[in-house]
Design a protein around this motif. Sequence first.
Motif, PDB file in Angstrom:
ATOM      1  N   TRP A 208     104.957  64.217  88.776  1.00 19.92           N
ATOM      2  CA  TRP A 208     105.316  65.490  89.398  1.00 19.92           C
ATOM      3  C   TRP A 208     104.936  65.468  90.883  1.00 19.92           C
ATOM      4  O   TRP A 208     103.917  64.878  91.269  1.00 19.92           O
ATOM      5  N   PRO A 209     105.700  66.145  91.705  1.00 22.36           N
ATOM      6  CA  PRO A 209     105.261  66.297  93.096  1.00 22.36           C
ATOM      7  C   PRO A 209     103.991  67.150  93.139  1.00 22.36           C
ATOM      8  O   PRO A 209     103.825  68.052  92.318  1.00 22.36           O
ATOM      9  N   HIS A 210     103.099  66.839  94.064  1.00 25.18           N
ATOM     10  CA  HIS A 210     101.868  67.622  94.139  1.00 25.18           C
ATOM     11  C   HIS A 210     101.305  67.602  95.547  1.00 25.18           C
ATOM     12  O   HIS A 210     101.637  66.753  96.358  1.00 25.18           O
ATOM     13  N   GLY A 211     100.433  68.539  95.797  1.00 23.32           N
ATOM     14  CA  GLY A 211      99.834  68.620  97.119  1.00 23.32           C
ATOM     15  C   GLY A 211      98.473  69.270  97.078  1.00 23.32           C
ATOM     16  O   GLY A 211      98.125  69.970  96.133  1.00 23.32           O
ATOM     17  N   ARG A 212      97.697  68.948  98.114  1.00 32.27           N
ATOM     18  CA  ARG A 212      96.405  69.591  98.341  1.00 32.27           C
ATOM     19  C   ARG A 212      96.490  70.377  99.632  1.00 32.27           C
ATOM     20  O   ARG A 212      96.852  69.817 100.671  1.00 32.27           O
ATOM     21  N   TYR A 213      96.100  71.638  99.562  1.00 37.97           N
ATOM     22  CA  TYR A 213      96.208  72.530 100.716  1.00 37.97           C
ATOM     23  C   TYR A 213      94.859  73.191 100.937  1.00 37.97           C
ATOM     24  O   TYR A 213      94.292  73.754  99.999  1.00 37.97           O
ATOM     25  N   ARG A 214      94.345  73.097 102.165  1.00 41.78           N
ATOM     26  CA  ARG A 214      93.084  73.775 102.461  1.00 41.78           C
ATOM     27  C   ARG A 214      93.369  75.181 102.969  1.00 41.78           C
ATOM     28  O   ARG A 214      94.132  75.355 103.928  1.00 41.78           O
TER      29      ARG A 214
ATOM     30  N   ALA B 119      92.956  68.864  87.208  1.00 41.18           N
ATOM     31  CA  ALA B 119      93.674  70.006  87.768  1.00 41.18           C
ATOM     32  C   ALA B 119      95.187  69.819  87.716  1.00 41.18           C
ATOM     33  O   ALA B 119      95.936  70.790  87.822  1.00 41.18           O
ATOM     34  N   GLY B 120      95.636  68.583  87.565  1.00 46.34           N
ATOM     35  CA  GLY B 120      97.076  68.356  87.549  1.00 46.34           C
ATOM     36  C   GLY B 120      97.670  68.375  86.161  1.00 46.34           C
ATOM     37  O   GLY B 120      98.748  68.918  85.943  1.00 46.34           O
ATOM     38  N   THR B 121      96.960  67.786  85.231  1.00 40.07           N
ATOM     39  CA  THR B 121      97.573  67.538  83.925  1.00 40.07           C
ATOM     40  C   THR B 121      97.242  68.602  82.895  1.00 40.07           C
ATOM     41  O   THR B 121      97.902  68.677  81.868  1.00 40.07           O
ATOM     42  N   THR B 122      96.210  69.402  83.134  1.00 38.07           N
ATOM     43  CA  THR B 122      95.811  70.381  82.122  1.00 38.07           C
ATOM     44  C   THR B 122      96.689  71.624  82.211  1.00 38.07           C
ATOM     45  O   THR B 122      96.717  72.291  83.246  1.00 38.07           O
ATOM     46  N   HIS B 123      97.402  71.921  81.126  1.00 37.48           N
ATOM     47  CA  HIS B 123      98.241  73.123  81.085  1.00 37.48           C
ATOM     48  C   HIS B 123      97.399  74.350  81.412  1.00 37.48           C
ATOM     49  O   HIS B 123      96.243  74.439  81.011  1.00 37.48           O
ATOM     50  N   MET B 124      97.971  75.290  82.117  1.00 32.80           N
ATOM     51  CA  MET B 124      97.240  76.501  82.487  1.00 32.80           C
ATOM     52  C   MET B 124      96.694  77.191  81.233  1.00 32.80           C
ATOM     53  O   MET B 124      95.587  77.731  81.244  1.00 32.80           O
ATOM     54  N   GLU B 125      97.471  77.161  80.153  1.00 33.35           N
ATOM     55  CA  GLU B 125      97.095  77.865  78.929  1.00 33.35           C
ATOM     56  C   GLU B 125      95.902  77.199  78.245  1.00 33.35           C
ATOM     57  O   GLU B 125      95.205  77.833  77.445  1.00 33.35           O
ATOM     58  N   ASP B 126      95.688  75.896  78.519  1.00 32.55           N
ATOM     59  CA  ASP B 126      94.625  75.154  77.820  1.00 32.55           C
ATOM     60  C   ASP B 126      93.296  75.206  78.572  1.00 32.55           C
ATOM     61  O   ASP B 126      92.307  74.647  78.121  1.00 32.55           O
ATOM     62  N   ARG B 127      93.276  75.871  79.720  1.00 30.29           N
ATOM     63  CA  ARG B 127      92.070  75.823  80.556  1.00 30.29           C
ATOM     64  C   ARG B 127      91.027  76.850  80.134  1.00 30.29           C
ATOM     65  O   ARG B 127      91.367  77.915  79.624  1.00 30.29           O
ATOM     66  N   ARG B 128      89.793  76.498  80.413  1.00 30.39           N
ATOM     67  CA  ARG B 128      88.709  77.482  80.384  1.00 30.39           C
ATOM     68  C   ARG B 128      88.090  77.410  81.784  1.00 30.39           C
ATOM     69  O   ARG B 128      87.164  76.650  82.015  1.00 30.39           O
ATOM     70  N   ASP B 129      88.675  78.166  82.706  1.00 33.38           N
ATOM     71  CA  ASP B 129      88.392  77.997  84.135  1.00 33.38           C
ATOM     72  C   ASP B 129      87.468  79.118  84.630  1.00 33.38           C
ATOM     73  O   ASP B 129      87.900  80.257  84.807  1.00 33.38           O
TER      74      ASP B 129
ATOM     75  N   VAL C 135     108.375  57.302  76.497  1.00 28.51           N
ATOM     76  CA  VAL C 135     108.349  57.401  77.961  1.00 28.51           C
ATOM     77  C   VAL C 135     108.055  58.861  78.325  1.00 28.51           C
ATOM     78  O   VAL C 135     108.799  59.759  77.931  1.00 28.51           O
ATOM     79  N   ILE C 136     106.930  59.066  79.030  1.00 23.64           N
ATOM     80  CA  ILE C 136     106.425  60.431  79.269  1.00 23.64           C
ATOM     81  C   ILE C 136     106.169  60.658  80.762  1.00 23.64           C
ATOM     82  O   ILE C 136     105.838  59.731  81.499  1.00 23.64           O
ATOM     83  N   PRO C 137     106.304  61.906  81.229  1.00 24.69           N
ATOM     84  CA  PRO C 137     105.982  62.210  82.624  1.00 24.69           C
ATOM     85  C   PRO C 137     104.486  62.500  82.772  1.00 24.69           C
ATOM     86  O   PRO C 137     103.790  62.695  81.784  1.00 24.69           O
ATOM     87  N   THR C 138     104.012  62.537  84.005  1.00 30.60           N
ATOM     88  CA  THR C 138     102.624  62.938  84.237  1.00 30.60           C
ATOM     89  C   THR C 138     102.539  63.825  85.478  1.00 30.60           C
ATOM     90  O   THR C 138     103.367  63.712  86.391  1.00 30.60           O
ATOM     91  N   ALA C 139     101.549  64.688  85.485  1.00 25.89           N
ATOM     92  CA  ALA C 139     101.319  65.544  86.653  1.00 25.89           C
ATOM     93  C   ALA C 139     100.180  65.001  87.503  1.00 25.89           C
ATOM     94  O   ALA C 139      99.770  65.645  88.463  1.00 25.89           O
ATOM     95  N   ALA C 140      99.657  63.835  87.154  1.00 26.62           N
ATOM     96  CA  ALA C 140      98.555  63.249  87.911  1.00 26.62           C
ATOM     97  C   ALA C 140      99.079  62.245  88.930  1.00 26.62           C
ATOM     98  O   ALA C 140     100.017  61.499  88.646  1.00 26.62           O
ATOM     99  N   GLY C 141      98.475  62.202  90.082  1.00 31.20           N
ATOM    100  CA  GLY C 141      98.847  61.222  91.090  1.00 31.20           C
ATOM    101  C   GLY C 141      98.225  59.867  90.796  1.00 31.20           C
ATOM    102  O   GLY C 141      97.175  59.777  90.153  1.00 31.20           O
TER     103      GLY C 141
END
Lengths: 412, 412
Positions: free
Chosen positions: B210-216, A226-236, B346-352
Motif C-alpha cells: 500500500w502507499p504510505h507516508g509519515r507526516y510530522r 501501525a500499517g498492517t493492524t486493522h483499525m478495528e483490531d487495535r487497542r490504542d 499472493v497477498i498485499p501488505t500495508a507495511a513498507g
Amino acid sequence: MSAHPTFEQMWAELAPIGRSATTGGYFRQPYTAAELECRAWFTEQAVRRGLRTEVDGNGTLLAWWQPEGAAGPAVLTGSHLDSVVDGGAYDGPLGVVSAFAALDRLVADGLAPARPLVVAAFPEEEGSRFGVACLGSRLATGVLSGDDAARLQDADGTSLLDAMASAGVAPDLGPAAWLSEIGVYVELHIEQGRDLVHRDAAVGLGSGIWPHGRYRFDFTGEANHAGTTHMEDRRDPMLTYAMTALAANKQARLSGNRATFGRVAVEPNGTNAVPSRVSAWLDARAEDETALSTLVTGLSRQATERAERDRTGLQITAESVSGAVAFDEGLTSRLATHEGREPWPVIPTAAGHDAGILSTAGIPTAMLFVRNPTGISHSPAEHASTQDCLAGVDALIEVLERLLTAPADGSP
Amino acid sequence: MSAHPTFEQMWAELAPIGRSATTGGYFRQPYTAAELECRAWFTEQAVRRGLRTEVDGNGTLLAWWQPEGAAGPAVLTGSHLDSVVDGGAYDGPLGVVSAFAALDRLVADGLAPARPLVVAAFPEEEGSRFGVACLGSRLATGVLSGDDAARLQDADGTSLLDAMASAGVAPDLGPAAWLSEIGVYVELHIEQGRDLVHRDAAVGLGSGIWPHGRYRFDFTGEANHAGTTHMEDRRDPMLTYAMTALAANKQARLSGNRATFGRVAVEPNGTNAVPSRVSAWLDARAEDETALSTLVTGLSRQATERAERDRTGLQITAESVSGAVAFDEGLTSRLATHEGREPWPVIPTAAGHDAGILSTAGIPTAMLFVRNPTGISHSPAEHASTQDCLAGVDALIEVLERLLTAPADGSP
C-alpha cells in the motif's frame, strides 16, 4: 547606603544561570548544575551579609539575621530558586532576591528587630524533577513523610536521595526542626494572572490558593504495527488519552475551573507503532474542594467509559492533592492597609506555593504579589517591569519592618 | 550436511542481542551497541562461509557467493537487522537468517549457480532512529539523496554521519554501485497481519505494498501556567493535537485505511505548564494513492480548522511518502506455483519494505511472507512458529534455486 549589590545587580547575577540560548527559558531543575549554581549564589549572598547559613536535611537553604536584641519566633521570608522546565525568570527567584534587597534596606535604615529574620529558598517547589510540588515545605511540615520522599525518582530513575547526595547535600528527609522557631511567613511572588493589571496596582496580597491536584492517567493498550493492524483490531491508548484531554478542557471551561494535560509520555513512541502505553498528567484546580472533586470524578468516569469502548486499560493515581488554602485573614487585612498609601488589593491565586503548605500547617502566612503585565507564567515570556519589582521590594520592606518590630503575638 | 549453524542455532545467537529484560522487546536502533552486535554477527556468518563481504557507504552489509561459473546479474536476498523501539524478533532478522540457512542448503545440495547470490542487510529499515524508513535502500537507489541524508539527526541531535563514523562505518552516502550488478531481489519477511492464517498457509508471496507516508504535525501555542491561566485565554496545542488524533482514527476507520499517531513530543512537557508545542507523527496508509491523498488532505483540513479555533499554529511536513508498490507480477506468478506443492497465496501488505524501494527503482522483486498467528508486529508479542519459519526457509531455497539456475533474462 548598603555596600551589597542592589536588587538589579543581584537580578543580573542570576539572569544567565540555566537560561536556554534557544528559547530564553530557564532550566533550573533541583540539583542540576544550573540549580546548584543558584544555590551557591544564595549562600554567597548570605555569607557576604554575615548571616548564619543552614541547609536542612530536605535541602532547604536558610540564612538567619539575628542581631542582638532579636529573640522569639522568627519572621520567615523567601521563595524558591528552581524553575519548571523552560520556565520564566521571576517565578521563585523574585521572592529570594527581594528578600536580600529588603534586608539590606532594613540594615541600612538601622532597624533594631525584635525578632530574627530568616531568608529561605525551598527546593523543588515546581515538582519539575521529582513530581511532587512544594517538596521542601511538604517535608518540613510533615505533609509528606521522609520515607515517601525517599522513594521519589526523576524521569531517568535517579532517586531524590542520590541527587541530593551527589549535589553535596546530606539528605535527612523529614520534619524540619527550624520550623518550630518560625512565627510568621511572608512570600513575595510574581502574579500568575492579571488581577493586579485589572486593579491597576503594582503590588497586592494573596487571600488564598485554590485547591489543586496532580493525577497520573496511565492508559494501556497493545503495541502493534501501525500499517498492517486493522483499525478495528487495535487497542490504542492514544485515542483514550486524546478524548480525555479534550474532555478535561471542556469540563474545566464549562465549570469555570482549570484542567490541563501538559505532560505526556508514550511507549514505545515510534511513528510506525500503535502505542502500548500513554501516561499523561492532569493538573486540575478549582475554586473550592467540592468543585475540584466534581471535576476530577466526572473526568475519571468519562475516561473510564471511553477506555471500555477502546478496549484499553486505565489507572488513575493522585500524585499530589492540596486542599484549599486561606492565608491568615487577620494578618492579611492588617498588612493591606498602612498610613500614607492606598490599600493593597487582596486577590486569590490558582497557583500552589510553599506559603500554602506552611499556612495549612498552622504558620500565620501572607503572600505579596507583583504585577505581571501579560499574566503569562511558567514560560520564557513571564515578565514583570523593574519598576514593579522595586515596588515589590518596597512592599516587602514595609511588611518585614512591621512584623520584625511587632509584639511577640505577631500582630503588626 | 553443512558444518555451519542451523537456522535454529543462528536464531538463538541473535535472540539475546538488544532484548529488554523488562518488556521482552528489541531495541536495535541503527548504530547502537545492540545493532552493531547484529552487524558483527552478519559479518561473522559471511566470513565463516567464505563469502566476500562488503559494507557500502550507506552502511548496507553485503555477502557475495560467486563460485566458478556464476556470472551476470546477481540474485539478491536478505532483509534488515534493525528494529523499531521495543519491537519483535522476527521483523527483519527472519529474512537475513533464512538467507544464510538457504545458502547452506544450496551449497550442501551441490548447486552450481549460473549467477551470483548476494545476502544483504539494509540499515535503518524501520526509520526508528533517523526518521526515514528504508534509509539504506532509499540511498542505494537514489530515491533519497546523500545530501539530504547527511542532514538527518536522531532525537539526541546526533547526525547520521557521526553515528556511522563512530560505529566504524565510513560514510559515503548516495547511490550504490553494487546495485547495477543485481538482477532480481527476493525478501523473506514475517507477515504483519493474518491473511496467511485465514488462507491456512505457512508461506505466501506479496502482490504489492500500500502507499504510505509519515507526516510530522507541529502544533504550536503559548506556554503558560496550568493553574492560573483562564481556559479562555489559552492557546493550547495539546487540544488541537488531541482532536487531530481522534479525527485520524475516525477517517481511517470509515474509509477502510490506516492512520496512526504513535509518536508524540511535547514542550516543555511539564505537569503544571500549558504546552508551547506538541509535535506528533502521522503514519498513514491506504489501498491506493488516491485514497491516501484523500485521507491526508481531509485530515489536514480538519486539523487546520481546529487550530484556527484553538488559536494555535500548525505546520505539516511530509517526512517520507512512498507510492503504491506492485511487485513484479510475472515473477511472482511464476514463483507462486511449482510442481509437487499447492500454489502459494499472493497477498498485499500495508507495511513498507526495502523490497518496495528496490521494486520501484526497477529491480524485479518478489516477497515471501511467513505466517504470523496473531498478526501482531512491531511489538514484543510478534511471533512465528519454528515450523513455519523452517517452511519459509524451504520456500526461499526453492525460489533461490529457480532464480540462480534460470537463464539470464531472469525468468525462473
